[in-house]
Design a protein around this motif. Sequence first.
Motif, mmCIF file in Angstrom:
data_model
loop_
_atom_site.group_PDB
_atom_site.id
_atom_site.type_symbol
_atom_site.label_atom_id
_atom_site.label_comp_id
_atom_site.label_asym_id
_atom_site.label_seq_id
_atom_site.Cartn_x
_atom_site.Cartn_y
_atom_site.Cartn_z
ATOM 1 N N SER A 200 0.818 -1.210 0.000
ATOM 2 C CA SER A 200 0.000 0.000 0.000
ATOM 3 C C SER A 200 0.854 1.264 0.000
ATOM 4 O O SER A 200 0.454 2.293 -0.562
ATOM 5 C CB SER A 200 -0.949 0.002 1.204
ATOM 6 N N PHE A 201 2.034 1.194 0.616
ATOM 7 C CA PHE A 201 2.908 2.365 0.645
ATOM 8 C C PHE A 201 3.400 2.683 -0.767
ATOM 9 O O PHE A 201 3.467 3.855 -1.162
ATOM 10 C CB PHE A 201 4.087 2.117 1.583
ATOM 11 N N LEU A 204 0.494 4.100 -2.816
ATOM 12 C CA LEU A 204 0.146 5.457 -2.404
ATOM 13 C C LEU A 204 0.820 6.506 -3.275
ATOM 14 O O LEU A 204 0.241 7.558 -3.579
ATOM 15 C CB LEU A 204 0.548 5.651 -0.940
ATOM 16 N N HIS A 205 2.041 6.216 -3.686
ATOM 17 C CA HIS A 205 2.844 7.209 -4.400
ATOM 18 C C HIS A 205 2.588 7.164 -5.905
ATOM 19 O O HIS A 205 2.064 6.182 -6.435
ATOM 20 C CB HIS A 205 4.329 6.986 -4.096
ATOM 21 N N ASP A 206 2.972 8.240 -6.569
ATOM 22 C CA ASP A 206 2.738 8.341 -8.005
ATOM 23 C C ASP A 206 3.578 7.347 -8.799
ATOM 24 O O ASP A 206 3.232 6.998 -9.932
ATOM 25 C CB ASP A 206 3.032 9.763 -8.497
ATOM 26 N N ALA A 211 8.043 6.102 -4.096
ATOM 27 C CA ALA A 211 7.849 5.384 -2.842
ATOM 28 C C ALA A 211 9.184 4.981 -2.237
ATOM 29 O O ALA A 211 9.410 5.137 -1.023
ATOM 30 C CB ALA A 211 6.982 4.147 -3.090
#
Length: 440
Positions: A200-201, A204-206, A211
């Motif tokens: 999920s981390f 989350l990022h583009d 990340a």
Amino acid sequence: MTESSALRTDRYELTMVDAAIESGTADRRCMFEAFARRLPNGRRYGVVAGTGRLLEQIRQFRFTDAELTWLRDNDVVRQPTLDWLADYSFAGNIWGYQEGEAYFPGSPLLVVEGTFAEGVILETIVLSVLNYDTSVASAAARMVSVSLGRPIAEMGSRRTSEYAAVAAARAAYIAGFAATSNLEAGRSWGVPTMGTAAHSFTLLHDSEEDAFRAQVKAFGTDTTLLVDTYDIAHGIELAVKVAGTGLGSIRIDSGDLPTVVAAARAQLDDLGAVNTKITVTSDLDEYAIAALSGSPVDSFGVGTSVVTGSGSPAAGMVYKLVAHTDDDGAWVPVAKTSTSKVSIGGRKDAVRRIGADGLAALEVVLVGDGPDGEPETAPGQATERELLVPLVTNGTIDERFLGASGTERARAHHASVMRELPAQAFRLGRGEAVIPTIYR
């Protein structure tokens, strides 16, 4: 205020006490024993765990006004029993195999001496703790034995209940796991904790690169980057690009692990990240770990399999009355003899016979009366190691077995015990107990 453990039990424990008070037998001196008739799932040895937790539960086994009110309002027991429960505190003696010890069919893992009422009331709490923790430790020990010294982390909190998760982390650590993802196990029992980021981390990022940069900025290049959210080879390339060749570790959580790990090691080496370690965490059990014995894996993370006992979620222990005193104070053996659930009555002690090669050869259960209310002592032979140690004496708990220090003590004892077991103990295939149990 410490939370009471008194209602973590079955109703019939209290109704037996109620009836025994009515019949005048509640104060008869009794000996109870926790043991397993067989090892689970054709295994060759088991590992005792949960003793430290159990002693804490016994310490907290008190009936406060809240518990007594609930019992009264729900008509569980009568007033004389409520009065007795209000003053309850275990005042007897308990002996047990040290936590971390190996055990075999018939091993008297816990011996409880006291009045019938104060001993029988502990049955459910004894079995609920020992059955689960021992199951986890026994599975964890098998995983450790095939890991070839490579560290294993326990990561199963999301695969069991919130309370069992803490117990499982502790039991696995005692059996040789290196760390846990569970923070409460770290706080309560001193188990080392680990963990960095999930998929999920990354999502989350583009981008995956963003990340990785965020994680490295927060934790430094010694962190572990999860490289299989998208394409593993591309993830490894980005991980080394962001963190440099000093990247601490990568984690792989999917794929055909032997093939994927070999490719990952080759790619890391080609990129110059020769010291970057590889951790794998994809539904592992002892068989999967053994299958990776020839792969360049540096560490493992295990979740579901360890917290469920790798197919044996309970150790099959029972808690039986094995002796009580007669009117003259002499001990009388008692045992169930019906069907296949046969027990052997009598007060017991146990020793493990160690051969000249330093390896365990025999589990010897000593049956008979001992002096002054203690189990029969073992012969003082250098080739026989005594197994039962005092845990509670006249109601006083031995503090050495409690808390984080008790957990470390159990872990160290387990490591020494594993060195005593014959090599056949560590075969993963189904088999009988690696040493036989005899009664003497």
